[in-house]
Design a protein around this motif. Structure first.
Motif, PDB file in Angstrom:
ATOM      1  N   ALA A   1      16.463   2.692 -67.943  1.00 42.32           N
ATOM      2  CA  ALA A   1      15.365   3.662 -67.972  1.00 42.32           C
ATOM      3  C   ALA A   1      15.857   5.107 -68.099  1.00 42.32           C
ATOM      4  O   ALA A   1      15.044   6.032 -68.116  1.00 42.32           O
ATOM      5  CB  ALA A   1      14.519   3.521 -66.715  1.00 42.32           C
ATOM      6  N   GLY A   2      17.170   5.297 -68.176  1.00 40.97           N
ATOM      7  CA  GLY A   2      17.706   6.644 -68.354  1.00 40.97           C
ATOM      8  C   GLY A   2      17.940   7.400 -67.059  1.00 40.97           C
ATOM      9  O   GLY A   2      18.083   8.632 -67.071  1.00 40.97           O
ATOM     10  N   THR A   3      18.005   6.696 -65.934  1.00 45.24           N
ATOM     11  CA  THR A   3      18.259   7.347 -64.656  1.00 45.24           C
ATOM     12  C   THR A   3      19.637   7.997 -64.650  1.00 45.24           C
ATOM     13  O   THR A   3      20.620   7.394 -65.092  1.00 45.24           O
ATOM     14  CB  THR A   3      18.156   6.327 -63.505  1.00 45.24           C
ATOM     15  OG1 THR A   3      16.824   5.795 -63.489  1.00 45.24           O
ATOM     16  CG2 THR A   3      18.470   6.954 -62.162  1.00 45.24           C
ATOM     17  N   GLU A   4      19.694   9.233 -64.154  1.00 42.31           N
ATOM     18  CA  GLU A   4      20.949   9.987 -64.124  1.00 42.31           C
ATOM     19  C   GLU A   4      21.651   9.904 -62.779  1.00 42.31           C
ATOM     20  O   GLU A   4      22.883   9.937 -62.707  1.00 42.31           O
ATOM     21  CB  GLU A   4      20.665  11.448 -64.474  1.00 42.31           C
ATOM     22  CG  GLU A   4      20.056  11.633 -65.856  1.00 42.31           C
ATOM     23  CD  GLU A   4      19.451  13.008 -66.051  1.00 42.31           C
ATOM     24  OE1 GLU A   4      19.683  13.883 -65.190  1.00 42.31           O
ATOM     25  OE2 GLU A   4      18.754  13.199 -67.055  1.00 42.31           O
ATOM     26  N   TRP A   5      20.851   9.853 -61.698  1.00 43.37           N
ATOM     27  CA  TRP A   5      21.418   9.842 -60.350  1.00 43.37           C
ATOM     28  C   TRP A   5      20.896   8.647 -59.573  1.00 43.37           C
ATOM     29  O   TRP A   5      19.687   8.413 -59.499  1.00 43.37           O
ATOM     30  CB  TRP A   5      21.042  11.110 -59.588  1.00 43.37           C
ATOM     31  CG  TRP A   5      21.811  12.326 -59.991  1.00 43.37           C
ATOM     32  CD1 TRP A   5      21.417  13.288 -60.894  1.00 43.37           C
ATOM     33  CD2 TRP A   5      23.083  12.742 -59.501  1.00 43.37           C
ATOM     34  NE1 TRP A   5      22.375  14.266 -60.990  1.00 43.37           N
ATOM     35  CE2 TRP A   5      23.414  13.970 -60.143  1.00 43.37           C
ATOM     36  CE3 TRP A   5      23.988  12.217 -58.568  1.00 43.37           C
ATOM     37  CZ2 TRP A   5      24.600  14.654 -59.890  1.00 43.37           C
ATOM     38  CZ3 TRP A   5      25.163  12.894 -58.317  1.00 43.37           C
ATOM     39  CH2 TRP A   5      25.464  14.098 -58.975  1.00 43.37           C
ATOM     40  N   LEU A   6      21.821   7.906 -58.981  1.00 40.99           N
ATOM     41  CA  LEU A   6      21.492   6.839 -58.061  1.00 40.99           C
ATOM     42  C   LEU A   6      21.827   7.358 -56.664  1.00 40.99           C
ATOM     43  O   LEU A   6      22.995   7.632 -56.355  1.00 40.99           O
ATOM     44  CB  LEU A   6      22.320   5.601 -58.394  1.00 40.99           C
ATOM     45  CG  LEU A   6      21.920   4.282 -57.737  1.00 40.99           C
ATOM     46  CD1 LEU A   6      20.545   3.834 -58.240  1.00 40.99           C
ATOM     47  CD2 LEU A   6      22.969   3.215 -58.031  1.00 40.99           C
ATOM     48  N   VAL A   7      20.795   7.514 -55.833  1.00 38.27           N
ATOM     49  CA  VAL A   7      20.953   8.187 -54.548  1.00 38.27           C
ATOM     50  C   VAL A   7      20.782   7.181 -53.406  1.00 38.27           C
ATOM     51  O   VAL A   7      19.717   6.570 -53.260  1.00 38.27           O
ATOM     52  CB  VAL A   7      19.939   9.337 -54.390  1.00 38.27           C
ATOM     53  CG1 VAL A   7      20.104  10.008 -53.028  1.00 38.27           C
ATOM     54  CG2 VAL A   7      20.125  10.364 -55.508  1.00 38.27           C
ATOM     55  N   PHE A   8      21.835   7.033 -52.606  1.00 41.64           N
ATOM     56  CA  PHE A   8      21.758   6.178 -51.435  1.00 41.64           C
ATOM     57  C   PHE A   8      21.020   6.910 -50.315  1.00 41.64           C
ATOM     58  O   PHE A   8      21.279   8.074 -50.037  1.00 41.64           O
ATOM     59  CB  PHE A   8      23.166   5.809 -50.957  1.00 41.64           C
ATOM     60  CG  PHE A   8      23.206   5.234 -49.564  1.00 41.64           C
ATOM     61  CD1 PHE A   8      22.620   4.005 -49.288  1.00 41.64           C
ATOM     62  CD2 PHE A   8      23.828   5.919 -48.532  1.00 41.64           C
ATOM     63  CE1 PHE A   8      22.647   3.477 -48.006  1.00 41.64           C
ATOM     64  CE2 PHE A   8      23.866   5.399 -47.246  1.00 41.64           C
ATOM     65  CZ  PHE A   8      23.274   4.170 -46.983  1.00 41.64           C
TER      66      PHE A   8
END
Length: 236
Positions: free
Chosen positions: A205-212
């Motif tokens: 989907a083009g997500t740039e940041w995966l944030v925990f």
């Protein structure tokens, strides 16, 4: 995708921000997401010293509305890529007319700032409305971006993977959060959220940041390492 930790996870740590960021950098994250602006100059210096990036900054509605000029300047100082509205009360999603008002509100806020406005969901946005949910209606009636919290969506009985796919191109940030069957936050891999499928869908989907994010970790310091250790294999 780059990895970050939402600093709300570490709110119980009684350490200077610079020390907290040192811990995060040493664990191997690419960046952080701020829960509130604080002192933007000091935060920017601390980020530069550690080499960490910034995924965004959470700012409450009252602050966004009361002094948008100051917020704009502070966000510029932080060099944050987005302004994230972290929460709206239940009454913003209670009816079709409420959704229309909420959509107008979010569109106006998006116009007020240089950086894109993202809305961060919890579980209460997924109340039934019409043929879908209030969240569905909000997506349909806006063009803003979303910081999609996969854990809270799953706790609301939704399919986070399908929702991320629906938000294709509008979901630059995804909160990776695991939840128990009872809808309580837990460590990555200990819950029932389909984490690998969420990460795969986010990438597509083009997500740039995966944030925990972990809302209530038993030991915040341990959560720092546990978060990145849980994320790394999902990104391989």
């Amino acid at each position: 995708m780059e990895t970050a930790i939402q600093l709300w996870t570490l709110r119980e740590l009684r350490e200077p921000l610079s020390d907290v960021l040192d811990r995060i950098a040493a664990a191997g994250y690419d960046g952080v997401e701020f829960a509130g602006i604080g002192d933007p100059d000091a935060s920017r210096r601390a980020l530069d010293e550690t080499g960490l990036g910034i995924a965004g900054v959470h700012i409450q509605l009252e602050e966004l509305q009361s002094d948008p000029r100051t917020v704009r300047n502070q966000v510029r100082t932080l060099d944050a890529p987005s302004v994230v509205l972290p929460h709206l009360d239940d009454d913003h999603f209670a009816s079709e007319s409420a959704i229309q008002s909420t959509a107008t509100l979010l569109t106006k806020l998006d116009e007020d700032f240089d950086q894109p406005l993202l809305y961060h969901n919890h579980d209460h946005e997924f109340v039934p409305l019409g043929e879908g949910t209030a969240f569905d209606a909000l997506v349909d009636q806006t063009t803003i971006g979303f910081e999609f919290d996969a854990g809270w969506a799953h706790a609301a009985g939704q399919d986070p993977v399908a929702l991320i796919r629906r938000l294709d191109g509008r979901v630059p940030v995804v909160h990776l959060k695991d939840m128990t069957e009872d809808g309580e936050p837990t460590a990555l891999g200990d819950g029932v959220v389909p984490l690998q499928a969420v990460v795969d869908a986010a990438r597509e989907a083009g997500t740039e940041w995966l944030v925990f994010e972990h809302d209530n970790p038993v030991e915040p310091v341990d959560a720092i390492q546990a978060g990145i250790d849980g994320m790394r294999p999902l990104l391989e």
